[in-house]
Each structure stands twice: as structure tokens, then as C-alpha cells.
Design a protein around this motif. Structure first.
Motif, PDB file in Angstrom:
ATOM      1  N   ALA A  67       0.814  -1.223   0.000  1.00 55.16           N
ATOM      2  CA  ALA A  67       0.000   0.000   0.000  1.00 55.16           C
ATOM      3  C   ALA A  67       0.848   1.275   0.000  1.00 55.16           C
ATOM      4  O   ALA A  67       2.066   1.232  -0.153  1.00 55.16           O
ATOM      5  CB  ALA A  67      -1.057  -0.026   1.094  1.00 55.16           C
ATOM      6  N   THR A  68       0.167   2.422   0.186  1.00 60.69           N
ATOM      7  CA  THR A  68       0.764   3.662  -0.299  1.00 60.69           C
ATOM      8  C   THR A  68       1.900   4.237   0.559  1.00 60.69           C
ATOM      9  O   THR A  68       2.809   4.839   0.010  1.00 60.69           O
ATOM     10  CB  THR A  68      -0.321   4.746  -0.485  1.00 60.69           C
ATOM     11  OG1 THR A  68      -0.982   4.980   0.755  1.00 60.69           O
ATOM     12  CG2 THR A  68      -1.342   4.336  -1.520  1.00 60.69           C
ATOM     13  N   GLN A  69       1.848   4.056   1.880  1.00 63.19           N
ATOM     14  CA  GLN A  69       2.924   4.679   2.679  1.00 63.19           C
ATOM     15  C   GLN A  69       4.284   4.068   2.370  1.00 63.19           C
ATOM     16  O   GLN A  69       5.246   4.796   2.094  1.00 63.19           O
ATOM     17  CB  GLN A  69       2.641   4.611   4.182  1.00 63.19           C
ATOM     18  CG  GLN A  69       1.440   5.399   4.649  1.00 63.19           C
ATOM     19  CD  GLN A  69       0.185   4.550   4.727  1.00 63.19           C
ATOM     20  OE1 GLN A  69       0.008   3.636   3.929  1.00 63.19           O
ATOM     21  NE2 GLN A  69      -0.688   4.838   5.662  1.00 63.19           N
ATOM     22  N   ASN A 156      -6.041   2.276  -0.783  1.00 63.64           N
ATOM     23  CA  ASN A 156      -5.368   1.534   0.284  1.00 63.64           C
ATOM     24  C   ASN A 156      -6.103   0.279   0.720  1.00 63.64           C
ATOM     25  O   ASN A 156      -5.788  -0.272   1.777  1.00 63.64           O
ATOM     26  CB  ASN A 156      -5.098   2.454   1.469  1.00 63.64           C
ATOM     27  CG  ASN A 156      -3.736   3.118   1.347  1.00 63.64           C
ATOM     28  OD1 ASN A 156      -2.746   2.452   1.085  1.00 63.64           O
ATOM     29  ND2 ASN A 156      -3.678   4.418   1.507  1.00 63.64           N
ATOM     30  N   SER A 157      -7.083  -0.183  -0.078  1.00 63.22           N
ATOM     31  CA  SER A 157      -7.812  -1.407   0.286  1.00 63.22           C
ATOM     32  C   SER A 157      -7.793  -2.412  -0.845  1.00 63.22           C
ATOM     33  O   SER A 157      -7.892  -2.046  -2.020  1.00 63.22           O
ATOM     34  CB  SER A 157      -9.269  -1.085   0.622  1.00 63.22           C
ATOM     35  OG  SER A 157      -9.324  -0.230   1.748  1.00 63.22           O
ATOM     36  N   MET A 178      -2.646  -0.825  -5.337  1.00 64.73           N
ATOM     37  CA  MET A 178      -2.439  -0.176  -4.047  1.00 64.73           C
ATOM     38  C   MET A 178      -1.146   0.635  -3.906  1.00 64.73           C
ATOM     39  O   MET A 178      -0.812   1.048  -2.793  1.00 64.73           O
ATOM     40  CB  MET A 178      -2.520  -1.231  -2.927  1.00 64.73           C
ATOM     41  CG  MET A 178      -3.881  -1.923  -2.881  1.00 64.73           C
ATOM     42  SD  MET A 178      -3.977  -3.318  -1.720  1.00 64.73           S
ATOM     43  CE  MET A 178      -3.954  -2.463  -0.167  1.00 64.73           C
ATOM     44  N   GLU A 179      -0.392   0.819  -4.985  1.00 68.04           N
ATOM     45  CA  GLU A 179       0.866   1.565  -4.839  1.00 68.04           C
ATOM     46  C   GLU A 179       1.142   2.628  -5.902  1.00 68.04           C
ATOM     47  O   GLU A 179       1.815   3.633  -5.610  1.00 68.04           O
ATOM     48  CB  GLU A 179       2.078   0.588  -4.854  1.00 68.04           C
ATOM     49  CG  GLU A 179       2.268  -0.237  -3.604  1.00 68.04           C
ATOM     50  CD  GLU A 179       1.490  -1.550  -3.649  1.00 68.04           C
ATOM     51  OE1 GLU A 179       1.115  -1.986  -4.772  1.00 68.04           O
ATOM     52  OE2 GLU A 179       1.232  -2.140  -2.576  1.00 68.04           O
TER      53      GLU A 179
END
Ligand code: ADE
Length: 238
Positions: A67-69, A156-157, A178-179
Motif C-alpha cells: 500500500a501507499t505509505q 489503500n484497500s 495499491m501503490e
């Protein structure tokens, strides 16, 4: 484009394994601060240096840093440390049967990359939330490699609530993952060209639960991804 360094960012170990194996990439350590989970592998693509950054295991939860962080951080680290001429984000994704996707298809991100879960209904902030970071055309690449071209939308899901579907539709999305938009944001800030390649593990507009289809097809899609990723690197580095 003169390319002397290519940096590839991938989120999951299982997505990256076939690529590491086929390219004979070697782990290198320590590259980043040892408190960070990201793993780095190096190799060559013709005369170009090839570096792979994989998300690594989240230290608190012991699973892949998806995911994004982590993607934002990986993109920042990749650019600051390796100064690549080309950034590639490769991974798996959901596709839409209604838009012609099939399991194992590999898409190249076209036009721009958007977010579908950053809803900010305040004047001016709406468009910021969606992002719409442009990606280069990479003329000839998709047809030479037999890639589908499509709009990538990031959230993010893994699963999807009705608002996500509305936004994915508004985004013109062919690919849900998700990225990519997180990486595209960093690439846009630094003006580094970004190629996004996404291999389809699941069809989000069918009855099968996404997580079941994703897990069942992860290995197959990662093999398909590896083939196209290696061909894309050879095409770009030639
Ligand atoms: N990665 C693989 N399949 C996905 C999906 N349906 N949504 C988000 N990320 C994914």
C-alpha cells in the motif's frame, strides 16, 4: 532516453521472486537505514545498472509492506539513493471483466495514474485527492511487448466499498491496485519518468471474493509480470 540506471519498485516478496530469479539479482545490504524494512537487490540490464527495491516485512506485523505509505517511502529512497533515469513500478492488480481484463494480463499504465479513495470535497482539494499524475507514453512499448494499456487507480484497500467503485468508474480505471499513484506522486515531484506494469490476479466486477482470487492467482500473475518486466527493461535499456 539515455538510461544508465533503472530502479524497480515492488511491494510483495512473492511478486518479486520470479523477477529476482530470472534476472539473477543479488541482495545488497545495508543500503538504507537499518530500521527500514525495504530490501534492495542489484544486477545489470545490458550496460545499465538495475536496482530492485522490495517493500520488505513490516516490523510490527511481519507481513509484506504493501500500500501507499511504504510505496511513497520506497520511491523517495530509490530516487535519492540511486538517481535512476527510469523508475518502474511492477506489481499485481485487480482488473475489470467488463473492460476486457483477464487473469494474467499485464497492463502498462497509460495517460495518468489516479487515487480512488482520497475523497476531499473541498474546492480545489478534490482534484488534489485524485492526483492524476501523468505518465510518459513509452511509444511502441505496449504493442512491441503485447501489453494492454490502461488507466491505473490506486487505493489503500484490497476490497472495494461502493464509493470506491463510483470513483474507479469516474477515474476511467482499468486497473485497481495499491501503490502506483503514491509512486507516481514522488516521480512527478522529482520529474523521473515512471513506467507502471500491473499483472491481473483478480477481476473486481465478479462474484468471487477478491482475496480468494488474488491468493489463487498470485504465483501465475507474478510469472506473467516477470516476463513482461524483463522484456520492458530490455526494450528501455536498449
Ligand atoms: N492487488 C491485486 N488485486 C488487487 C485489487 N483487487 N485491489 C487492490 N490491489 C490489488
Amino acid at each position: 532516453m539515455e538510461i544508465s540506471t533503472i530502479a524497480v519498485i515492488m511491494a510483495m516478496a512473492e511478486e518479486a521472486e520470479p523477477f529476482i530469479r530470472e534476472m539473477g539479482l543479488e541482495p545488497v545490504e545495508p543500503v538504507f537505514d537499518s530500521r527500514l524494512p525495504m530490501e534492495v537487490f542489484e544486477g545489470k540490464a545490458g550496460t545499465a545498472d538495475l536496482v530492485l527495491i522490495v517493500g520488505g516485512k513490516d516490523p510490527r506485523h511481519g507481513v509484506d509492506s504493501v500500500a501507499t505509505q511504504p510505496a511513497t517511502l520506497a520511491a523517495y529512497l530509490a530516487i535519492e539513493r540511486f538517481n535512476p533515469d527510469l523508475l518502474i513500478n511492477a506489481g499485481t492488480a485487480g482488473g475489470f471483466r467488463a473492460r476486457g481484463a483477464e487473469i494474467g494480463d499485464v497492463y502498462m499504465g497509460a495517460d495518468c495514474i489516479r487515487f480512488h479513495d482520497r475523497r476531499i470535497p473541498i474546492p480545489g482539494m478534490e482534484a488534489y485527492g485524485v492526483g492524476s499524475y501523468p505518465v510518459p507514453e513509452f511509444r511502441g512499448l505496449a504493442s512491441a511487448l503485447g501489453l494492454k494499456r490502461g488507466i491505473i487507480s490506486t487505493g489503500n484497500s484490497l476490497d472495494m466499498v461502493p464509493e470506491d467503485l463510483e470513483r474507479l468508474t469516474a477515474n476511467g480505471a482499468d486497473v485497481k491496485e495499491m501503490e502506483a499513484a503514491a509512486i507516481a506522486w514522488v516521480a512527478d515531484l522529482y520529474q523521473v519518468p515512471l513506467l507502471a506494469l500491473k499483472s491481473i490476479t483478480d477481476l473486481v466486477d465478479t462474484e468471487t471474493p477478491t482475496q480468494d482470487e488474488f491468493l489463487a492467482n498470485l504465483a501465475l500473475a507474478s510469472e506473467a509480470l516477470q516476463e513482461k518486466l524483463i522484456a520492458a527493461i530490455a526494450y528501455c535499456a536498449a
